[in-house]
Design a protein around this motif. Structure first.
Motif, PDB file in Angstrom:
ATOM      1  N   GLU A  92      -2.765 -23.345 -12.606  1.00  0.00           N
ATOM      2  CA  GLU A  92      -3.258 -23.636 -11.258  1.00  0.00           C
ATOM      3  C   GLU A  92      -4.607 -22.984 -10.999  1.00  0.00           C
ATOM      4  OE1 GLU A  92      -1.876 -25.503  -8.914  1.00  0.00           O
ATOM      5  OE2 GLU A  92       0.068 -25.962  -9.808  1.00  0.00           O
ATOM      6  N   GLY A  93      -5.177 -22.328 -12.025  1.00  0.00           N
ATOM      7  CA  GLY A  93      -6.508 -21.762 -11.882  1.00  0.00           C
ATOM      8  C   GLY A  93      -6.571 -20.363 -11.315  1.00  0.00           C
ATOM      9  N   ILE A  94      -5.469 -19.595 -11.426  1.00  0.00           N
ATOM     10  CA  ILE A  94      -5.445 -18.240 -10.864  1.00  0.00           C
ATOM     11  C   ILE A  94      -5.121 -17.241 -11.976  1.00  0.00           C
ATOM     12  CG2 ILE A  94      -4.221 -16.686  -9.282  1.00  0.00           C
ATOM     13  CD1 ILE A  94      -3.882 -18.990  -7.379  1.00  0.00           C
ATOM     14  N   ARG A  95      -5.830 -16.105 -11.978  1.00  0.00           N
ATOM     15  CA  ARG A  95      -5.626 -15.081 -12.994  1.00  0.00           C
ATOM     16  C   ARG A  95      -4.378 -14.255 -12.671  1.00  0.00           C
ATOM     17  NH1 ARG A  95      -9.509 -12.351 -16.043  1.00  0.00           N
ATOM     18  NH2 ARG A  95     -11.186 -12.915 -14.611  1.00  0.00           N
ATOM     19  N   PRO A  96      -3.448 -14.094 -13.627  1.00  0.00           N
ATOM     20  CA  PRO A  96      -2.307 -13.196 -13.417  1.00  0.00           C
ATOM     21  C   PRO A  96      -2.767 -11.735 -13.341  1.00  0.00           C
ATOM     22  CG  PRO A  96      -1.899 -14.754 -15.211  1.00  0.00           C
ATOM     23  CD  PRO A  96      -3.348 -14.832 -14.892  1.00  0.00           C
ATOM     24  N   ILE A  97      -2.146 -10.952 -12.443  1.00  0.00           N
ATOM     25  CA  ILE A  97      -2.506  -9.544 -12.265  1.00  0.00           C
ATOM     26  C   ILE A  97      -1.322  -8.647 -12.610  1.00  0.00           C
ATOM     27  CG2 ILE A  97      -3.400  -7.802 -10.673  1.00  0.00           C
ATOM     28  CD1 ILE A  97      -5.382 -10.030 -11.199  1.00  0.00           C
ATOM     29  N   ASN A  98      -0.280  -8.717 -11.792  1.00  0.00           N
ATOM     30  CA  ASN A  98       0.977  -8.002 -12.046  1.00  0.00           C
ATOM     31  C   ASN A  98       2.077  -8.705 -11.275  1.00  0.00           C
ATOM     32  OD1 ASN A  98       1.069  -6.871  -9.305  1.00  0.00           O
ATOM     33  ND2 ASN A  98      -0.567  -5.502  -9.995  1.00  0.00           N
ATOM     34  N   ASN A  99       3.310  -8.264 -11.455  1.00  0.00           N
ATOM     35  CA  ASN A  99       4.431  -9.007 -10.895  1.00  0.00           C
ATOM     36  C   ASN A  99       4.408  -9.114  -9.370  1.00  0.00           C
ATOM     37  OD1 ASN A  99       4.948  -6.286 -10.654  1.00  0.00           O
ATOM     38  ND2 ASN A  99       6.912  -6.326 -11.739  1.00  0.00           N
ATOM     39  N   VAL A 100       3.862  -8.134  -8.655  1.00  0.00           N
ATOM     40  CA  VAL A 100       3.816  -8.200  -7.187  1.00  0.00           C
ATOM     41  C   VAL A 100       2.695  -9.117  -6.713  1.00  0.00           C
ATOM     42  CG1 VAL A 100       3.385  -6.878  -5.080  1.00  0.00           C
ATOM     43  CG2 VAL A 100       4.914  -5.967  -6.833  1.00  0.00           C
ATOM     44  N   VAL A 101       1.483  -8.883  -7.197  1.00  0.00           N
ATOM     45  CA  VAL A 101       0.344  -9.711  -6.790  1.00  0.00           C
ATOM     46  C   VAL A 101       0.545 -11.153  -7.225  1.00  0.00           C
ATOM     47  CG1 VAL A 101      -2.143 -10.059  -7.026  1.00  0.00           C
ATOM     48  CG2 VAL A 101      -1.220  -7.740  -6.830  1.00  0.00           C
ATOM     49  N   ASP A 102       1.127 -11.345  -8.402  1.00  0.00           N
ATOM     50  CA  ASP A 102       1.363 -12.708  -8.882  1.00  0.00           C
ATOM     51  C   ASP A 102       2.343 -13.456  -7.987  1.00  0.00           C
ATOM     52  OD1 ASP A 102      -0.339 -12.067 -10.894  1.00  0.00           O
ATOM     53  OD2 ASP A 102       1.153 -12.062 -12.497  1.00  0.00           O
ATOM     54  N   VAL A 103       3.310 -12.752  -7.425  1.00  0.00           N
ATOM     55  CA  VAL A 103       4.252 -13.400  -6.506  1.00  0.00           C
ATOM     56  C   VAL A 103       3.520 -13.887  -5.260  1.00  0.00           C
ATOM     57  CG1 VAL A 103       6.183 -12.994  -4.928  1.00  0.00           C
ATOM     58  CG2 VAL A 103       6.334 -12.248  -7.311  1.00  0.00           C
ATOM     59  N   THR A 104       2.608 -13.055  -4.714  1.00  0.00           N
ATOM     60  CA  THR A 104       1.870 -13.496  -3.521  1.00  0.00           C
ATOM     61  C   THR A 104       1.025 -14.721  -3.826  1.00  0.00           C
ATOM     62  OG1 THR A 104      -0.017 -12.013  -3.936  1.00  0.00           O
ATOM     63  CG2 THR A 104       1.811 -11.132  -2.641  1.00  0.00           C
ATOM     64  N   ASN A 105       0.439 -14.773  -5.021  1.00  0.00           N
ATOM     65  CA  ASN A 105      -0.354 -15.946  -5.387  1.00  0.00           C
ATOM     66  C   ASN A 105       0.528 -17.159  -5.643  1.00  0.00           C
ATOM     67  OD1 ASN A 105      -2.936 -14.792  -5.215  1.00  0.00           O
ATOM     68  ND2 ASN A 105      -2.773 -13.899  -7.258  1.00  0.00           N
ATOM     69  N   PHE A 106       1.701 -16.931  -6.228  1.00  0.00           N
ATOM     70  CA  PHE A 106       2.643 -18.024  -6.457  1.00  0.00           C
ATOM     71  C   PHE A 106       3.084 -18.633  -5.131  1.00  0.00           C
ATOM     72  CE2 PHE A 106       7.002 -19.590  -6.789  1.00  0.00           C
ATOM     73  CZ  PHE A 106       6.927 -20.446  -7.878  1.00  0.00           C
ATOM     74  N   VAL A 107       3.406 -17.784  -4.160  1.00  0.00           N
ATOM     75  CA  VAL A 107       3.838 -18.262  -2.846  1.00  0.00           C
ATOM     76  C   VAL A 107       2.690 -18.951  -2.113  1.00  0.00           C
ATOM     77  CG1 VAL A 107       4.697 -17.537  -0.584  1.00  0.00           C
ATOM     78  CG2 VAL A 107       5.704 -16.589  -2.662  1.00  0.00           C
ATOM     79  N   LEU A 108       1.481 -18.446  -2.314  1.00  0.00           N
ATOM     80  CA  LEU A 108       0.304 -19.113  -1.743  1.00  0.00           C
ATOM     81  C   LEU A 108       0.224 -20.554  -2.236  1.00  0.00           C
ATOM     82  CD1 LEU A 108      -2.673 -19.015  -0.426  1.00  0.00           C
ATOM     83  CD2 LEU A 108      -3.410 -18.431  -2.723  1.00  0.00           C
ATOM     84  N   LEU A 109       0.420 -20.751  -3.548  1.00  0.00           N
ATOM     85  CA  LEU A 109       0.364 -22.099  -4.106  1.00  0.00           C
ATOM     86  C   LEU A 109       1.568 -22.932  -3.682  1.00  0.00           C
ATOM     87  CD1 LEU A 109      -0.735 -21.156  -7.735  1.00  0.00           C
ATOM     88  CD2 LEU A 109      -2.174 -22.204  -5.976  1.00  0.00           C
ATOM     89  N   TYR A 110       2.718 -22.312  -3.592  1.00  0.00           N
ATOM     90  CA  TYR A 110       3.958 -23.029  -3.302  1.00  0.00           C
ATOM     91  C   TYR A 110       4.017 -23.459  -1.841  1.00  0.00           C
ATOM     92  CZ  TYR A 110       9.019 -23.993  -3.450  1.00  0.00           C
ATOM     93  OH  TYR A 110      10.259 -24.580  -3.377  1.00  0.00           O
ATOM     94  N   PHE A 111       3.782 -22.518  -0.922  1.00  0.00           N
ATOM     95  CA  PHE A 111       3.899 -22.803   0.506  1.00  0.00           C
ATOM     96  C   PHE A 111       2.556 -23.101   1.178  1.00  0.00           C
ATOM     97  CE2 PHE A 111       7.785 -20.457  -0.310  1.00  0.00           C
ATOM     98  CZ  PHE A 111       8.724 -21.044   0.526  1.00  0.00           C
ATOM     99  N   GLY A 112       1.456 -22.691   0.554  1.00  0.00           N
ATOM    100  CA  GLY A 112       0.174 -22.785   1.233  1.00  0.00           C
ATOM    101  C   GLY A 112      -0.024 -21.670   2.231  1.00  0.00           C
ATOM    102  N   GLN A 113       0.835 -20.668   2.208  1.00  0.00           N
ATOM    103  CA  GLN A 113       0.760 -19.544   3.143  1.00  0.00           C
ATOM    104  C   GLN A 113       0.170 -18.329   2.428  1.00  0.00           C
ATOM    105  OE1 GLN A 113       1.559 -18.923   6.537  1.00  0.00           O
ATOM    106  NE2 GLN A 113       0.578 -17.011   5.997  1.00  0.00           N
ATOM    107  N   PRO A 114      -1.040 -17.911   2.798  1.00  0.00           N
ATOM    108  CA  PRO A 114      -1.600 -16.701   2.181  1.00  0.00           C
ATOM    109  C   PRO A 114      -0.793 -15.466   2.561  1.00  0.00           C
ATOM    110  CG  PRO A 114      -3.317 -18.030   3.216  1.00  0.00           C
ATOM    111  CD  PRO A 114      -2.005 -18.575   3.677  1.00  0.00           C
TER     112      PRO A 114
END
Length: 790
Positions: A247-269
């Motif tokens: 999806e064009g996003i760099r993985p960081i760690n398990n916590v930050v990656d979850v926030t980015n995953f949810v951003l892509l999934y829900f559209g909610q930052p």
């Protein structure tokens, strides 16, 4: 927006080709710009396990023995700084194709045989900006569970097809996978969405006992927070890293990656703070103070203004709301407690902040265009549960928030007749209802009127026209019959102003002037020159391209002087130019703050061949058909010479000016002696004679008499003309000033004006006695004024 087809298939029950999906989406309103599959063009890339390494003396190279699923290990020379024994890597075998269509061959490096290549992610086609930071400068470590000798593509999800969507501002709902899934389910009949849920297990400790939230600005609709304690920061599982990279996003760690995953999934930052770094257990969301500073996650210090929104703890900013977090509360490997934020920030404020700092992020892009307000807390709970699942930890009970915000549905009504008339179709009630059902809208029908309840996830729908558009695109634009509009022909016609402008242009070009076009935007200082408009009439751009082009002009003259300067600097020292254009004045209308456009014509003449009387003659010729044209001395415009400037008056109305550019102003523009004029076309058009009355050409010869007057220096030509006219000599046809003299034999307080008087009668030939009587009558009137006949 990049969309993983594999992820989309998990969220819907579609089973179509990427080509078909692209065609369907593009024709329904969301354009698919392209489809990419990272494994395309790659071959013979397998998993290898580095068994041992041996450094080549005096080099950075290592001889690696790599197990690739064969009886004997393969020898490969590798220069990566992070290569070591015991890791699993990407191996390109001899004959393999890697990114850029490069073919791998057997070879020798420093005299050592190398039977392949150990690859980084970039070398197999991953962009640098999505590669995990740990592997940016080296090779990538494959999962420990990867089987030696197996192809790498499934492990890295490289067979996934990624669709590049071009999202228009009105369809920001498609900036999330759930939004795209809803769209696909609407496009394909008998398709539904499958959204997973996370089980939220809360501890006995309450979030409200550990942190409080306060919002002190109306730019934040709601602000919510959860707390997860005893987490363990680590790399995310490979499936999550793959999903983010696709999806064009760099993985960081398990916590930050979850926030980015949810951003892509829900559209909610979302944003994750290190809770242990808070100096106070209370968050205040407010406007920034002018001059306040924050160091963001990119290690840049930024100076804020009161237009920015900040998240603060103990009075200090810890995040630039909706744009980027602060470095002082960043999640690091040592973090153990996470404060998780979910909010709705004002899109306009976020856009201004991100543009000001040139700091565009995935979060700011969504806040700018809008988010699904119904998912603010749902996304927060999902992320908290996912963090607990991937990073361990305990979720404190409850959500702290500044209010009990709840998103509301919108109901829009429309009749079946309006839908059919707008689209040229004959749809029935069942067909339209089925379309709204596919879109996920709740519909009730009363007397062919559809009352459509639209969920918050489609905040772009608010009026009847929006419903018509939804019916059209889901029904299929290709299915709407092609018909020509049934309208009668109309004959085009110029407006009165367009006709008048053409007459003005023809007249001026006949007088030898050339047309120019100057900029409508200028500086505030130049905008108010040569005009009597006050500065409050100015209109400034909110985001000008340059300081020189930030204010709409109130006059044409300053722009023409820029053109004069440009030509003079290039040796063109004789100019006679004009411009017909708009000036923009704001008259303080409370209901409409837009400026009024005023059509204007402006002239400029410079060079030894021109003087005041030349440009005055052009203006007089332009106004030939107007009645009672007068020129009165004027000193009101500071940019014009006070002794060589006149107001142009038609009847009793001032329509413009003519005069010499003040020497000080000319020096500022770096131009020689220049004469200018400006006329208001709106006023002229409103006061032009309705028709020209024909008069016979006189059959009798005209007679002329010259007259020289000695008057005070302050007396103007117009005053003399008014006196002569007031004598009411019916046979006086024309008065022309042909000489102005000051100097020898004339007192210093006086000047000599010489006129030619033309007498003519349409009824008979005038005799010398009649002409002498007329001249005597005029002379008497001038004598009463104080003029001395020479």
């Amino acid at each position: 927006m990049q969309v993983s087809k594999n992820w989309l298939k998990e969220l819907t029950n579609i089973d179509v080709t990427s080509h078909d999906l692209s065609e369907k989406m593009s024709t329904s309103g969301i354009e698919v710009e392209g489809v990419e599959r990272r494994s395309a063009g790659l071959s013979k890339l397998v998993v290898g396990e580095v068994l041992e390494t041996q450094q080549i003396p005096e080099t950075h190279l290592n001889i690696c023995q790599v197990a690739i699923g064969e009886e004997q290990p393969t020898q490969i020379v590798c220069g990566a700084p992070n290569v070591k024994s015991g890791i699993k890597v990407i191996v390109a075998l001899p004959g393999a194709r890697i990114a850029g269509n490069h073919k791998i061959k057997k070879g020798k490096i420093r005299g050592v045989e190398s039977l392949g290549m150990i690859c980084s992610l970039e070398e197999i086609g991953f962009p640098e900006n999505v590669v995990p930071k740990a592997y940016v400068d080296g090779i990538f470590y494959m999962p420990e569970t990867a089987e030696n000798g197996a192809e790498i593509f499934d492990y890295l999800d490289m067979h996934d097809e990624v669709l590049e969507l071009s999202i228009t501002p009105n369809r920001a709902d498609a900036l999330s996978m759930r939004g795209v899934a809803h769209e696909v389910a609407a496009i394909y009949e008998n398709t539904h969405v499958n959204f997973d849920e996370k089980m939220l297990i809360e501890s006995d400790e309450k979030t409200s006992d550990k942190i409080a939230v306060e919002v002190a600005t109306d730019k934040v609709l709601t602000y919510k927070m959860r707390l997860i304690e005893e987490v363990k920061i680590a790399p995310s599982p490979q499936w999550l890293q793959n999903r983010l990279m696709n999806e064009g996003i760099r993985p960081i760690n398990n916590v930050v990656d979850v926030t980015n995953f949810v951003l892509l999934y829900f559209g909610q930052p979302l944003h994750a703070f290190d809770y242990n770094k808070f100096d106070e257990k209370k968050i205040l969301v407010r406007k920034a103070e002018n001059g306040e500073k924050i160091t963001t996650l990119d290690s840049s210090e930024r100076e804020l203004t009161d237009e920015d929104i900040v998240i603060t703890v103990a009075g200090k900013p810890v995040a630039l709301a909706g744009v980027m977090g602060g470095e002082n509360t960043e999640i690091t490997d040592s973090s153990t407690s996470v404060a998780l934020e979910s909010a709705i920030f004002d899109g306009t404020s976020i856009r201004k902040t991100s543009q000001k700092f040139n700091l565009r992020s995935e979060a700011s892009a969504r806040f700018e265009k809008g988010i699904n307000q119904a998912d603010v807390e749902i996304a927060l709970d999902y992320a908290a549960a996912m963090i607990a699942e991937l990073a361990g930890g305990k979720i404190a009970a409850g959500v702290v928030s500044n209010n009990d915000f709840t998103a509301k549905d919108v109901t829009v009504s429309i009749t079946l007749d309006k839908i059919n008339r707008a689209l040229g179709l004959l749809l029935n009630e069942l067909e339209v209802t089925a379309i709204f059902d596919r879109l996920g809208f709740v519909t009730t029908v009363t007397n062919e009127t559809f009352n459509v309840t639209v969920p918050p996830r489609r905040w772009d729908i608010a009026i009847e026209a929006d419903l018509v558009e939804e019916v059209a695109r889901i029904y299929g634009y290709d299915n709407i019959p092609n018909t020509l509009p049934n309208v009668s022909n109309t004959i085009g016609e110029l407006t009165a102003m367009q006709k008048f402008r053409r007459v003005i242009r023809t007249n001026l070009e006949g007088a030898g002037l050339s047309e120019v076009i100057s900029y409508s935007l200028t500086t505030p200082e130049k905008a108010v020159q040569f005009t009597k408009f006050p500065t409050e009439n100015l209109t400034a751009l909110a985001m000008p391209m340059s300081e020189e082009r930030r204010t709409l002009r109130l006059n044409l003259t300053s722009g023409m002087l820029d053109i004069v300067r440009y030509n003079i600097a290039r040796g063109n020292d004789k100019l006679a130019i004009y411009e017909i254009g708009q000036v923009f004045a704001k008259f303080g209308n409370e209901t409409d703050n837009r400026p009024t456009e005023l059509p204007t014509v402006a002239l400029a003449m410079t060079g030894k061949a021109y003087d005041f009387y030349d440009i005055k003659g052009v203006v007089e010729n332009l106004l030939t058909k107007f009645d009672k044209v007068r020129f009165e001395a004027d000193k009101a415009i500071g940019e014009l010479h006070p002794g060589r400037t006149a107001r142009v008056i038609v009847g009793e109305i001032e329509v413009g000016f003519v005069g010499q550019v003040h020497p000080t102003t000319a020096k500022a523009y770096d131009i020689p002696e220049t004469y200018v004029a400006s006329l208001d076309l709106t006023v002229l058009l409103a006061n032009q004679p309705e028709q020209v009355i024909f008069t016979d050409i006189p059959k009798f010869q005209a007679s002329r008499r010259d007259m020289a007057l000695l008057v005070d220096r302050h007396v103007t030509n117009q005053e003399i003309l008014d006196i002569i006219t007031s004598s009411k000599v019916k046979t006086l046809a024309k008065v022309e000033l042909f000489d102005v003299y000051t100097g020898e034999n004339v007192a210093s307080t006086k000047k000599s004006l010489a006129y030619t008087l033309t007498f003519q009668s349409a009824e008979n030939q005038l005799t010398d006695d009649e002409i002498t009587a007329a001249v005597t009558k005029i002379t008497k009137k001038l004598g009463e004024f104080g003029a001395e006949i020479r």
